[in-house]
Design a protein around this motif. Structure first.
Motif, short mmCIF file in Angstrom:
data_model
loop_
_atom_site.label_atom_id
_atom_site.label_comp_id
_atom_site.label_asym_id
_atom_site.label_seq_id
_atom_site.Cartn_x
_atom_site.Cartn_y
_atom_site.Cartn_z
N GLY A 181 9.35 3.81 4.92
CA GLY A 181 8.70 3.70 3.34
C GLY A 181 7.62 3.87 3.59
N VAL A 182 6.97 5.06 4.16
CA VAL A 182 6.27 6.00 3.77
C VAL A 182 6.81 6.58 2.96
CG1 VAL A 182 4.68 7.95 5.39
CG2 VAL A 182 5.82 5.81 6.76
N ASP A 183 5.53 7.23 2.64
CA ASP A 183 5.20 8.55 1.04
C ASP A 183 5.16 9.15 1.27
OD1 ASP A 183 5.77 5.91 -1.11
OD2 ASP A 183 4.13 5.15 0.04
N VAL A 184 3.97 9.77 2.29
CA VAL A 184 3.43 11.09 2.05
C VAL A 184 3.75 11.40 3.57
CG1 VAL A 184 1.57 12.37 1.89
CG2 VAL A 184 2.05 10.74 0.18
N GLY B 155 8.65 10.73 -0.28
CA GLY B 155 8.12 11.35 -1.31
C GLY B 155 7.16 12.90 -1.50
N HIS B 156 6.28 12.95 -0.55
CA HIS B 156 5.91 14.20 -0.41
C HIS B 156 5.88 14.69 1.21
CE1 HIS B 156 3.19 17.42 -1.11
NE2 HIS B 156 2.27 17.29 -0.63
N VAL B 157 5.86 15.98 1.69
CA VAL B 157 5.51 16.53 3.03
C VAL B 157 4.63 17.92 2.87
CG1 VAL B 157 6.78 17.00 4.63
CG2 VAL B 157 8.24 15.59 3.43
N GLU B 158 3.73 17.16 3.47
CA GLU B 158 2.89 18.85 2.88
C GLU B 158 2.73 19.47 4.83
OE1 GLU B 158 -0.31 21.12 1.43
OE2 GLU B 158 0.93 19.38 0.26
N ALA B 159 3.23 20.37 4.54
CA ALA B 159 4.02 21.29 5.95
C ALA B 159 2.78 23.13 5.51
CB ALA B 159 5.44 21.19 6.11
N SER B 160 2.04 22.85 6.73
CA SER B 160 2.78 24.64 6.48
C SER B 160 2.04 24.53 8.19
CB SER B 160 0.90 25.30 5.07
OG SER B 160 -0.20 24.37 5.92
N PRO B 161 1.26 25.73 8.83
CA PRO B 161 1.04 25.92 9.54
C PRO B 161 -0.99 25.27 9.98
CG PRO B 161 1.79 28.31 9.17
CD PRO B 161 1.85 26.84 8.08
N LEU B 162 -1.66 25.43 9.10
CA LEU B 162 -2.49 24.68 8.80
C LEU B 162 -3.06 23.57 8.53
CD1 LEU B 162 -4.92 28.08 8.06
CD2 LEU B 162 -4.41 27.01 10.60
N THR B 163 -2.00 23.04 7.84
CA THR B 163 -2.65 21.55 7.95
C THR B 163 -2.55 20.69 8.50
OG1 THR B 163 -0.07 21.67 6.36
CG2 THR B 163 -0.42 19.33 6.41
N GLY C 12 12.35 16.79 4.19
CA GLY C 12 11.97 15.24 4.43
C GLY C 12 12.09 14.33 2.99
N VAL C 13 11.67 15.93 2.01
CA VAL C 13 12.03 15.80 1.27
C VAL C 13 13.11 14.60 0.30
CG1 VAL C 13 11.61 16.42 -1.42
CG2 VAL C 13 9.69 16.89 -0.24
N ALA C 14 14.01 15.45 0.81
CA ALA C 14 15.81 14.82 0.60
C ALA C 14 15.74 14.13 1.08
CB ALA C 14 16.59 16.38 1.50
N MET C 15 15.64 13.19 2.47
CA MET C 15 15.61 12.08 3.14
C MET C 15 15.16 10.87 2.16
SD MET C 15 14.07 12.33 6.79
CE MET C 15 14.98 13.75 8.34
N LEU D 265 0.58 -1.04 0.03
CA LEU D 265 0.23 0.29 -0.11
C LEU D 265 0.64 1.16 -0.09
CD1 LEU D 265 -2.79 -0.89 2.30
CD2 LEU D 265 -3.00 -1.07 0.57
N THR D 266 0.09 2.34 -1.10
CA THR D 266 1.39 3.37 -0.11
C THR D 266 0.68 4.27 1.04
OG1 THR D 266 0.70 3.96 -2.59
CG2 THR D 266 1.04 6.54 -1.05
N THR D 267 1.64 4.57 1.52
CA THR D 267 1.50 4.39 2.69
C THR D 267 1.52 7.11 3.30
OG1 THR D 267 3.75 3.74 3.29
CG2 THR D 267 1.57 2.46 3.78
N LYS D 268 0.99 6.47 4.40
CA LYS D 268 1.07 8.19 4.90
C LYS D 268 1.06 8.18 6.30
CE LYS D 268 -1.73 12.66 4.11
NZ LYS D 268 -3.23 13.45 3.41
#
Length: 562
Positions: free
Chosen positions: A495-498, A536-544, A530-533, A467-470
């Motif tokens: 192996g977390v993707d997001v 696949g995708h890191v969604e980061a903002s104060p309201l995330t 996180g992406v450099a590590m 599975l794709t993991t988050k």
């Protein structure tokens, strides 16, 4: 620059969960190296060449389980008072190339322990020729084993490791033939008159492991809390009737955070924090948008009698997401059997599971014309399967009603139960989300009925299932930048993707205080790291939040449905 040796003290972890975490780091963690240190509940394990006849009693009768595993050696025991270490290392090949030298690696594990024991004041620990492990009185009339060693090497990567008897109940060894050796005894530091706290033993082992396996690298250490008591757990986790809610539900007024909650936070080294009334930074203001799409979604939710986490958890993005036709539907009712220190969801006694809930969620997805649906759940520790059946049924109902819709499923840990997790995984959500929520040091304060190792094991198992993991964290409860980066490394390792990172907002005075306001720039730097590590995708903002921009994140990693 070489990555550090990542050392993790994980507390007490069931054997199967620790094995799943090991397997995840073994399969997907390279080139990084880890040393996992922990204790197990009572368990007997059988190596690949073990003789079952060496288990002398039915383990159930002595409160233990029996697990077959893929390490070397025969049968051994793990339990409270025993330090178990799992080095997951990439090893050099013989002569600088080819396969790693198993004998040399076992020697290095033994030497780490021998040196650490000397540091702790126990002289005479040594090797016994022909018998792996660490022994006492090797030249005398009564050799006795102090530490067992059993490893597995594959593709120059190590698994399994050692079990050092600090102060376990040695009677458990009487129920087996330890390591298949009938004529030699077993001992412990305590039995040899060395009374030393487990924490000191861990420190000594870490110091020697850093010398031998660190190769001049830094050591990045993260510990879960060293003391945990039953009172930390939510009532259902202790088998008790639930206490009144401390937040959510509207029936119990908010009150100041209780002393137990603040005590757990203080023990983690966090004090103070912002008052609930303190003005928030300007970047935390969410814009109100109540257009036609918002009203249509609200009407659909009401007509179908559904619950959304957007409302129950007081999400600041509700107006943006609902106006965009996106909502996160909450399964298994609206009452949670846990009492996390940051969460607003109602914690009163939950009602019975509604068998029609999955179909009503599927109806809402169809009515709203969604191309990507996000589902979550309350924790249901009162149910044998933790609510897994409803979660899987909802995914299947959506697929049956509107084929091609992408589905993200944010799950609880189901208490780590393999069968329950398999039920969820077999439904094949496009994205399997499970949040670690915070760094290891703050787990007990923020989510005492959960566990850091368990959450990583859930994610590792989901990834192993294809599975794709988050996963995600809420920041601002007292963590440091270094701790966040270490947690990101652990998530990447399994192996977390997001990953989602957002600012914690204190729901009521009864919840954990906000200790730090993370700026948008700081969060952007964490995302880039996180992406450099390799995430696949890191969604980061104060309201995330967990489901914020979920469809976009799924598209980035190629998991947005058909």
């Amino acid at each position: 620059m070489a990555s550090p040796l990542r050392v993790r003290w994980l507390g007490t972890v069931p054997y199967r969960e620790a094995l799943a975490l090991q397997q995840g780091l073994f399969s997907r963690g390279a080139p990084d190296d880890w040393l996992l240190l922990l204790e197990h509940p009572h368990v007997y394990t059988l190596g690949v060449r073990a003789d079952p006849a060496n288990v002398l009693v039915d383990p159930v009768t002595v409160g233990a389980e029996l697990v077959r595993t893929d390490r070397g050696g025969d049968v051994t025991y793990h339990g409270p008072g025993q330090l178990v270490g799992y080095p997951i290392l990439t090893l050099p090949g013989k002569g600088g190339g080819g396969m790693a030298d198993t004998r040399s690696y076992v020697w290095s594990v033994e030497q780490v322990l021998i040196d650490a024991l000397a540091d702790l004041g126990l002289a005479g620990a040594a090797r016994l020729p022909g018998f792996p492990g660490v022994w006492l009185d090797v030249d005398g009339p009564r050799p006795r084993k102090l530490a067992a060693v059993g490893v597995r090497l594959s593709r120059n990567r190590s698994m399994h490791g050692f079990a050092l008897n600090v102060a376990p109940d040695l009677a458990y060894f009487d129920h087996i033939v330890p390591c298949g050796i009938r004529d030699k005894g077993v001992t412990s530091l305590a039995a040899e008159g060395v009374d030393v706290p487990m924490r000191d033993v861990v420190d000594a082992v870490v110091a020697r492991a850093a010398e031998r396996w660190g190769a001049g690298r830094a050591v990045e250490r993260a510990d879960v809390v060293w003391r945990q008591v039953p009172e930390d757990l939510a009532p259902f986790s202790r088998g008790l009737a639930p206490e009144p809610a401390v937040g959510g539900g509207g029936e119990t007024p908010a009150r100041p955070a209780n002393l137990r909650l603040l005590g757990r936070l203080a023990e983690a080294g966090v004090a103070g924090g912002a008052a609930v009334s303190e003005r928030k930074p300007d970047w935390l203001r969410a814009r109100v948008r109540m257009g036609d799409d918002y009203l249509r979604l609200a009407r659909t939710v009401r007509e179908l009698g559904l619950v959304t986490v957007c409302e129950e958890a007081g999400c600041p993005n509700i107006f943006e997401c609902w106006a965009d036709g996106t909502a996160t539907f909450m399964l298994n009712g609206d009452r949670c059997t846990r009492a996390c220190g940051f969460c607003l969801v109602d914690t009163r006694r939950p009602g019975p599971v509604d068998p029609d809930e999955p179909e009503r969620v599927a109806e809402a997805v169809a009515r709203l014309g969604l191309s990507f649906a996000v589902l979550t759940t309350v924790a249901r520790d009162d149910l044998p399967d933790g609510g897994a059946t409803t979660m899987a049924a909802a995914v299947r109902a959506i697929r049956a009603r509107t084929p091609g819709v992408g589905v993200e499923l944010l799950i609880s840990d189901c208490r780590g139960d393999e069968a329950a997790l398999r039920t969820i995984f077999d439904a094949r959500p496009d994205v399997l989300n499970h949040n670690v929520e915070t760094v290891p040091r703050l787990q007990r304060a923020a989510r005492p009925a959960a566990g850091y190792a368990r959450s990583l094991a859930v994610l590792a198992r989901a990834k192993a299932a294809g599975l794709t993991t988050k996963s995600g964290m809420v920041l601002g409860m007292g963590e440091t930048t270094e701790e966040v980066l270490a947690t990101l490394a652990d998530l990447r390792g399994v192996g977390v993707d997001v990953v989602t990172l957002g600012q914690y907002l204190r729901p009521t005075a009864a919840h954990l205080p906000v200790v730090r306001w993370w700026t948008p720039e700081e969060l952007a730097e964490l995302a880039a790291a996180g992406v450099a590590m390799g995430i696949g995708h890191v969604e980061a903002s104060p309201l995330t939040r967990s489901s914020y921009h979920a469809r976009r994140a799924a598209e980035v990693v190629g998991a947005a449905g058909t």
